[in-house]
Design a protein around this motif. Structure first.
Motif, PDB file in Angstrom:
ATOM      1  N   ALA A   1       0.668  -0.893   0.398  1.00 33.94           N
ATOM      2  CA  ALA A   1       0.249   0.039  -0.080  1.00 33.94           C
ATOM      3  C   ALA A   1       0.771   1.202  -0.348  1.00 33.94           C
ATOM      4  O   ALA A   1       0.429   1.966   0.168  1.00 33.94           O
ATOM      5  CB  ALA A   1      -0.808   0.146   1.632  1.00 33.94           C
ATOM      6  N   GLY A   2       2.268   1.164  -0.235  1.00 33.72           N
ATOM      7  CA  GLY A   2       3.466   2.309  -0.147  1.00 33.72           C
ATOM      8  C   GLY A   2       3.044   2.750   1.432  1.00 33.72           C
ATOM      9  O   GLY A   2       2.754   1.693   2.054  1.00 33.72           O
ATOM     10  N   ASP A   3       2.781   4.511   1.198  1.00 31.54           N
ATOM     11  CA  ASP A   3       3.842   5.047   2.253  1.00 31.54           C
ATOM     12  C   ASP A   3       1.673   5.468   2.628  1.00 31.54           C
ATOM     13  O   ASP A   3       1.396   6.094   2.399  1.00 31.54           O
ATOM     14  CB  ASP A   3       4.109   6.641   2.079  1.00 31.54           C
ATOM     15  N   SER A   4       1.576   4.957   3.637  1.00 29.42           N
ATOM     16  CA  SER A   4      -0.398   4.323   4.226  1.00 29.42           C
ATOM     17  C   SER A   4       0.403   4.510   5.590  1.00 29.42           C
ATOM     18  O   SER A   4      -0.910   4.550   6.170  1.00 29.42           O
ATOM     19  CB  SER A   4      -1.074   3.308   3.353  1.00 29.42           C
ATOM     20  N   GLY A   5       1.100   4.511   6.890  1.00 31.95           N
ATOM     21  CA  GLY A   5       1.188   4.243   7.887  1.00 31.95           C
ATOM     22  C   GLY A   5       0.389   3.410   8.350  1.00 31.95           C
ATOM     23  O   GLY A   5       0.591   2.058   7.507  1.00 31.95           O
ATOM     24  N   HIS A   6      -0.616   3.216   9.183  1.00 30.23           N
ATOM     25  CA  HIS A   6      -1.246   1.951  10.033  1.00 30.23           C
ATOM     26  C   HIS A   6      -2.274   1.872   9.277  1.00 30.23           C
ATOM     27  O   HIS A   6      -3.138   0.655   9.567  1.00 30.23           O
ATOM     28  CB  HIS A   6      -0.964   2.549  10.919  1.00 30.23           C
TER      29      HIS A   6
ATOM     30  N   GLY B   1      -9.238   1.274  -0.737  1.00 28.48           N
ATOM     31  CA  GLY B   1      -9.391   0.330   0.268  1.00 28.48           C
ATOM     32  C   GLY B   1     -11.014  -0.394  -0.428  1.00 28.48           C
ATOM     33  O   GLY B   1     -10.741  -1.812  -0.961  1.00 28.48           O
ATOM     34  N   LEU B   2     -12.001  -0.214  -0.255  1.00 26.79           N
ATOM     35  CA  LEU B   2     -12.637  -0.313  -0.755  1.00 26.79           C
ATOM     36  C   LEU B   2     -13.242  -0.960  -2.300  1.00 26.79           C
ATOM     37  O   LEU B   2     -13.696  -2.249  -2.257  1.00 26.79           O
ATOM     38  CB  LEU B   2     -14.395   0.441  -1.087  1.00 26.79           C
ATOM     39  N   LEU B   3     -12.163   0.305  -3.310  1.00 29.95           N
ATOM     40  CA  LEU B   3     -12.610  -0.496  -4.809  1.00 29.95           C
ATOM     41  C   LEU B   3     -11.254  -2.305  -4.821  1.00 29.95           C
ATOM     42  O   LEU B   3     -11.923  -3.414  -5.474  1.00 29.95           O
ATOM     43  CB  LEU B   3     -11.183   0.500  -5.572  1.00 29.95           C
ATOM     44  N   ARG B   4     -10.025  -2.083  -3.754  1.00 27.55           N
ATOM     45  CA  ARG B   4      -9.812  -3.280  -3.264  1.00 27.55           C
ATOM     46  C   ARG B   4     -10.605  -4.346  -3.478  1.00 27.55           C
ATOM     47  O   ARG B   4     -10.377  -5.649  -3.461  1.00 27.55           O
ATOM     48  CB  ARG B   4      -8.516  -3.333  -3.179  1.00 27.55           C
ATOM     49  N   PHE B   5     -11.229  -4.029  -2.261  1.00 25.90           N
ATOM     50  CA  PHE B   5     -12.342  -5.151  -1.797  1.00 25.90           C
ATOM     51  C   PHE B   5     -13.342  -5.847  -2.560  1.00 25.90           C
ATOM     52  O   PHE B   5     -13.373  -6.830  -2.594  1.00 25.90           O
ATOM     53  CB  PHE B   5     -13.037  -4.951  -0.599  1.00 25.90           C
ATOM     54  N   ALA B   6     -13.766  -4.397  -3.551  1.00 22.04           N
ATOM     55  CA  ALA B   6     -14.806  -5.084  -4.755  1.00 22.04           C
ATOM     56  C   ALA B   6     -13.841  -5.873  -5.144  1.00 22.04           C
ATOM     57  O   ALA B   6     -14.539  -7.154  -5.711  1.00 22.04           O
ATOM     58  CB  ALA B   6     -15.143  -3.875  -5.399  1.00 22.04           C
ATOM     59  N   GLY B   7     -12.418  -5.937  -5.968  1.00 23.51           N
ATOM     60  CA  GLY B   7     -11.979  -6.438  -6.746  1.00 23.51           C
ATOM     61  C   GLY B   7     -11.753  -7.938  -5.730  1.00 23.51           C
ATOM     62  O   GLY B   7     -11.698  -9.303  -6.699  1.00 23.51           O
ATOM     63  N   PHE B   8     -11.150  -8.423  -4.646  1.00 23.99           N
ATOM     64  CA  PHE B   8     -10.976  -9.633  -3.985  1.00 23.99           C
ATOM     65  C   PHE B   8     -12.227 -10.253  -3.902  1.00 23.99           C
ATOM     66  O   PHE B   8     -12.558 -11.035  -4.447  1.00 23.99           O
ATOM     67  CB  PHE B   8     -10.598  -8.566  -2.689  1.00 23.99           C
ATOM     68  N   MET B   9     -13.716  -9.450  -3.240  1.00 25.05           N
ATOM     69  CA  MET B   9     -14.909 -10.379  -3.611  1.00 25.05           C
ATOM     70  C   MET B   9     -15.268 -10.765  -4.689  1.00 25.05           C
ATOM     71  O   MET B   9     -15.375 -11.944  -4.940  1.00 25.05           O
ATOM     72  CB  MET B   9     -15.874  -8.820  -3.161  1.00 25.05           C
ATOM     73  N   LYS B  10     -15.492 -10.092  -6.473  1.00 20.22           N
ATOM     74  CA  LYS B  10     -14.937 -10.358  -7.345  1.00 20.22           C
ATOM     75  C   LYS B  10     -14.994 -11.940  -7.955  1.00 20.22           C
ATOM     76  O   LYS B  10     -15.136 -12.450  -8.773  1.00 20.22           O
ATOM     77  CB  LYS B  10     -14.809  -9.710  -8.370  1.00 20.22           C
ATOM     78  N   ASN B  11     -13.662 -12.064  -7.618  1.00 21.93           N
ATOM     79  CA  ASN B  11     -12.997 -12.998  -7.532  1.00 21.93           C
ATOM     80  C   ASN B  11     -12.838 -13.954  -6.662  1.00 21.93           C
ATOM     81  O   ASN B  11     -12.179 -15.982  -6.549  1.00 21.93           O
ATOM     82  CB  ASN B  11     -10.724 -13.014  -7.451  1.00 21.93           C
ATOM     83  N   LEU B  12     -13.743 -14.158  -5.705  1.00 22.39           N
ATOM     84  CA  LEU B  12     -13.461 -15.380  -5.048  1.00 22.39           C
ATOM     85  C   LEU B  12     -15.268 -15.990  -5.436  1.00 22.39           C
ATOM     86  O   LEU B  12     -15.568 -15.592  -6.240  1.00 22.39           O
ATOM     87  CB  LEU B  12     -14.772 -14.894  -2.711  1.00 22.39           C
ATOM     88  N   THR B  13     -15.232 -17.435  -4.753  1.00 28.14           N
ATOM     89  CA  THR B  13     -16.187 -17.974  -5.476  1.00 28.14           C
ATOM     90  C   THR B  13     -17.015 -18.521  -4.292  1.00 28.14           C
ATOM     91  O   THR B  13     -16.001 -19.309  -3.140  1.00 28.14           O
ATOM     92  CB  THR B  13     -15.066 -19.637  -5.811  1.00 28.14           C
ATOM     93  N   ALA B  14     -18.222 -19.188  -4.446  1.00 28.47           N
ATOM     94  CA  ALA B  14     -18.836 -19.405  -3.283  1.00 28.47           C
ATOM     95  C   ALA B  14     -18.539 -20.765  -2.622  1.00 28.47           C
ATOM     96  O   ALA B  14     -17.590 -21.761  -2.917  1.00 28.47           O
ATOM     97  CB  ALA B  14     -20.252 -19.689  -3.827  1.00 28.47           C
ATOM     98  N   ILE B  15     -18.458 -21.137  -1.609  1.00 25.43           N
ATOM     99  CA  ILE B  15     -17.690 -22.195  -0.650  1.00 25.43           C
ATOM    100  C   ILE B  15     -18.914 -23.845  -0.546  1.00 25.43           C
ATOM    101  O   ILE B  15     -20.207 -23.844  -0.749  1.00 25.43           O
ATOM    102  CB  ILE B  15     -17.183 -22.106   0.349  1.00 25.43           C
TER     103      ILE B  15
END
Length: 186
Positions: free
Chosen positions: A154-159, A172-186
Motif C-alpha cells: 500500500a506504499g506510504d500509508s501509515g497504519h 481500499g473499498l475498490l480493492r475489496f470489491a475486486g477481492f470479492m469479485k474473484n471469490l467463489t462460493a464455498i
C-alpha cells in the motif's frame, strides 16, 4: 461473489476501530456487514478474541468474508486454527500488527502476539504499508507468505487507519470489491 451473498465479518484490532475508521464506515455501508465484538478491546487475548471470531463464523447464514485490521489480523490467524475447511470464503487482511506491536500496544497478552505461521484455510489478501509503525514491510511479507495470502504493498500509508488519513479509504473499498469479485462460493 457479491457482498449481498455473504456475511461480512468486520474484525477490528486493538481499541475496536472508532466511528471514523474505514472499518466502521464499511460496516455502516455494507448491509450484510457486522462487527465481531470482543469482550475487551484494550486487552487482546488469543483464546478470547479467536473464540469470538469462530462463534461469529458459525452463526453466519451465508458464506463468510472476513475484513480484519491490525491486531484483528492476528486474531483471524489464531481463529483459523479452529475453523473447519470451507467455513470462510475469504479474508481481507489490512495493516497486520506483527509481534513488535506487543511493545507498542498496551495490554496485549503474550499468547496473542505469538502469531501463527501456518497457511490460512481460505483465500486471503494482505495489504500492508511501507510506513506502518506496527509492522515492517518485511514482516508483512513474511506473514503473507506464511498465511498463503496475496501480498499488496500500500506504499506510504501509515497504519491504514483514521490517524493516517484513511477514514473513508475509497481505494481500499475498490480493492475489496475486486477481492470479492474473484471469490467463489464455498
Amino acid at each position: 461473489m457479491k457482498t449481498s451473498d455473504t456475511d461480512i465479518l468486520i474484525v477490528p484490532g486493538w481499541s475496536g476501530s472508532g466511528p471514523d475508521h474505514w472499518q466502521s464506515r464499511w460496516e455502516a455501508k455494507l448491509p450484510t456487514a457486522r462487527r465481531v465484538e470482543q469482550e475487551d478491546w484494550y486487552k487482546p487475548t488469543r483464546d478470547g478474541w479467536a473464540n469470538r471470531i469462530v462463534a461469529a463464523v458459525r452463526a453466519a447464514t451465508k458464506p463468510v468474508v472476513i475484513v480484519a485490521h491490525s491486531a484483528g489480523c492476528s486474531a483471524v490467524a489464531h481463529a483459523a486454527e479452529h475453523l473447519k475447511p470451507h467455513e470462510v470464503a475469504g479474508a481481507f487482511l489490512v495493516a497486520p500488527a506483527s509481534e513488535r506491536a506487543k511493545r507498542a500496544i498496551p495490554g496485549m497478552a503474550d499468547d496473542f502476539s505469538a502469531i501463527p505461521q501456518k497457511p490460512l484455510p481460505f483465500r486471503s489478501v494482505l495489504i500492508a504499508s511501507a510506513t506502518d509503525p506496527y509492522c515492517t514491510p518485511d514482516e508483512a511479507r513474511a506473514l503473507a507468505e506464511a498465511w498463503g495470502s496475496e501480498f499488496v504493498d500500500a506504499g506510504d500509508s501509515g497504519h491504514i487507519n483514521t490517524e493516517s488519513g484513511h477514514g473513508p479509504w475509497p481505494d481500499g473499498l475498490l480493492r475489496f470489491a475486486g477481492f470479492m469479485k474473484n471469490l467463489t462460493a464455498i
